[in-house]
Design an enzyme around this catalytic site. Sequence first.
Site, PDB file in Angstrom:
ATOM      1  N   HIS A 147       0.846  -1.208   0.000  1.00 38.24           N
ATOM      2  CA  HIS A 147       0.000   0.000   0.000  1.00 38.24           C
ATOM      3  C   HIS A 147       0.879   1.256   0.000  1.00 38.24           C
ATOM      4  O   HIS A 147       0.595   2.225  -0.708  1.00 38.24           O
ATOM      5  CB  HIS A 147      -0.883   0.054   1.258  1.00 38.24           C
ATOM      6  CG  HIS A 147      -1.883  -1.051   1.414  1.00 38.24           C
ATOM      7  ND1 HIS A 147      -1.914  -1.873   2.525  1.00 38.24           N
ATOM      8  CD2 HIS A 147      -2.899  -1.458   0.613  1.00 38.24           C
ATOM      9  CE1 HIS A 147      -2.919  -2.725   2.408  1.00 38.24           C
ATOM     10  NE2 HIS A 147      -3.531  -2.508   1.257  1.00 38.24           N
ATOM     11  N   LYS A 166     -17.444  -7.831   7.346  1.00 37.29           N
ATOM     12  CA  LYS A 166     -16.040  -8.253   7.394  1.00 37.29           C
ATOM     13  C   LYS A 166     -15.545  -8.315   8.826  1.00 37.29           C
ATOM     14  O   LYS A 166     -15.967  -7.514   9.672  1.00 37.29           O
ATOM     15  CB  LYS A 166     -15.167  -7.254   6.621  1.00 37.29           C
ATOM     16  CG  LYS A 166     -15.161  -7.480   5.130  1.00 37.29           C
ATOM     17  CD  LYS A 166     -13.989  -6.738   4.502  1.00 37.29           C
ATOM     18  CE  LYS A 166     -14.013  -6.805   2.994  1.00 37.29           C
ATOM     19  NZ  LYS A 166     -12.946  -6.033   2.371  1.00 37.29           N
ATOM     20  N   ARG A 212      -2.201  -6.405  -8.299  1.00 35.42           N
ATOM     21  CA  ARG A 212      -1.124  -7.372  -8.053  1.00 35.42           C
ATOM     22  C   ARG A 212      -1.150  -8.541  -9.025  1.00 35.42           C
ATOM     23  O   ARG A 212      -0.123  -9.103  -9.362  1.00 35.42           O
ATOM     24  CB  ARG A 212      -1.243  -7.940  -6.628  1.00 35.42           C
ATOM     25  CG  ARG A 212      -0.863  -6.969  -5.546  1.00 35.42           C
ATOM     26  CD  ARG A 212      -1.352  -7.430  -4.199  1.00 35.42           C
ATOM     27  NE  ARG A 212      -2.815  -7.406  -4.155  1.00 35.42           N
ATOM     28  CZ  ARG A 212      -3.535  -7.607  -3.071  1.00 35.42           C
ATOM     29  NH1 ARG A 212      -2.944  -7.897  -1.935  1.00 35.42           N
ATOM     30  NH2 ARG A 212      -4.849  -7.546  -3.109  1.00 35.42           N
ATOM     31  N   SER A 239      -2.444  -7.969   3.134  1.00 41.08           N
ATOM     32  CA  SER A 239      -2.635  -7.803   4.584  1.00 41.08           C
ATOM     33  C   SER A 239      -2.956  -9.159   5.215  1.00 41.08           C
ATOM     34  O   SER A 239      -2.488  -9.466   6.314  1.00 41.08           O
ATOM     35  CB  SER A 239      -3.778  -6.823   4.857  1.00 41.08           C
ATOM     36  OG  SER A 239      -3.481  -5.559   4.321  1.00 41.08           O
TER      37      SER A 239
HETATM   38  P1  ADP Z   1      -9.744  -4.192  -0.109  1.00 43.81           P
HETATM   39  O1  ADP Z   1     -10.415  -4.878   1.038  1.00 43.81           O
HETATM   40  O2  ADP Z   1     -10.554  -3.051  -0.691  1.00 43.81           O
HETATM   41  O3  ADP Z   1      -9.177  -5.088  -1.180  1.00 43.81           O
HETATM   42  P2  ADP Z   1      -6.988  -3.741   0.696  1.00 43.81           P
HETATM   43  O4  ADP Z   1      -6.529  -2.944   1.869  1.00 43.81           O
HETATM   44  O5  ADP Z   1      -6.693  -5.194   0.706  1.00 43.81           O
HETATM   45  O6  ADP Z   1      -8.533  -3.455   0.602  1.00 43.81           O
HETATM   46  O7  ADP Z   1      -6.419  -3.124  -0.643  1.00 43.81           O
HETATM   47  C1  ADP Z   1      -6.655  -1.804  -1.045  1.00 43.81           C
HETATM   48  C2  ADP Z   1      -6.067  -1.606  -2.436  1.00 43.81           C
HETATM   49  O8  ADP Z   1      -4.647  -1.772  -2.377  1.00 43.81           O
HETATM   50  C3  ADP Z   1      -6.549  -2.582  -3.498  1.00 43.81           C
HETATM   51  O9  ADP Z   1      -6.616  -1.933  -4.749  1.00 43.81           O
HETATM   52  C4  ADP Z   1      -5.469  -3.646  -3.513  1.00 43.81           C
HETATM   53  O10 ADP Z   1      -5.410  -4.310  -4.750  1.00 43.81           O
HETATM   54  C5  ADP Z   1      -4.237  -2.787  -3.278  1.00 43.81           C
HETATM   55  N1  ADP Z   1      -3.141  -3.543  -2.677  1.00 43.81           N
HETATM   56  C6  ADP Z   1      -3.178  -4.364  -1.612  1.00 43.81           C
HETATM   57  N2  ADP Z   1      -1.972  -4.908  -1.367  1.00 43.81           N
HETATM   58  C7  ADP Z   1      -1.150  -4.422  -2.327  1.00 43.81           C
HETATM   59  C8  ADP Z   1       0.236  -4.644  -2.651  1.00 43.81           C
HETATM   60  N3  ADP Z   1       0.996  -5.499  -1.962  1.00 43.81           N
HETATM   61  N4  ADP Z   1       0.749  -3.972  -3.700  1.00 43.81           N
HETATM   62  C9  ADP Z   1      -0.023  -3.141  -4.437  1.00 43.81           C
HETATM   63  N5  ADP Z   1      -1.326  -2.907  -4.194  1.00 43.81           N
HETATM   64  C10 ADP Z   1      -1.890  -3.543  -3.157  1.00 43.81           C
END
Ligand code: ADP
Length: 158
Positions: A18, A42, A91, A129
């Site tokens: 992120h 969730k 990703r 995450s």
């Molecule tokens: P959500 O529950 O909306 O998927 P996340 O916190 O998992 O929330 O992810 C938010 C955004 O960040 C999404 O677009 C996800 O694809 C992106 N994201 C999550 N992890 C990574 C990573 N390691 N590298 C790049 N983008 C990421």
Amino acid sequence: MTRVAVYSGSFDPITNGHMDILERGSHLFDKIYVCISSSREKKYLFDLPERQQLCSDALKSFSNIEVVSHSGLLVEFVKKVKAKYILRGLRSNQDFEYEKAMAVMNHKLYSDVETVLLMAGSEWSSLSSSLIKEVASHGGDISSFVPKAVFQALQKKF
Ligand code: ADP
């Protein structure tokens, strides 16, 4: 024209993946709102104030990034702050299908908004995450994948 974007997600917790999207996005946009979502369906490891605190702490050196929270339709928040862009990270193919559906739907709901997808940095493209929580819960060393405050918070949780 001021370019305002919203980067939405659960951020449970914020990872270096992120952070990488945000660092790169901070050069593309004048202002980015990190919009932490909360859904009753969730289950989160960190509650909303904790997720917000961890994001704020990790992002304090970015003068054009603000951490906020929102429940309900993302486009309502986008309209409220007069943003024109939704920033997301990509990703994998699996992400693509989900992000495509979200982007098409958000554009249908609010035709003034464009979704901007940045490719995940190669170092972080297998990072999520959920994986961080899984590894941390078994005592694995995740210090190189998350900001320092997140590492400490995970140590406390497990
Ligand atoms: P959500 O529950 O909306 O998927 P996340 O916190 O998992 O929330 O992810 C938010 C955004 O960040 C999404 O677009 C996800 O694809 C992106 N994201 C999550 N992890 C990574 C990573 N390691 N590298 C790049 N983008 C990421």
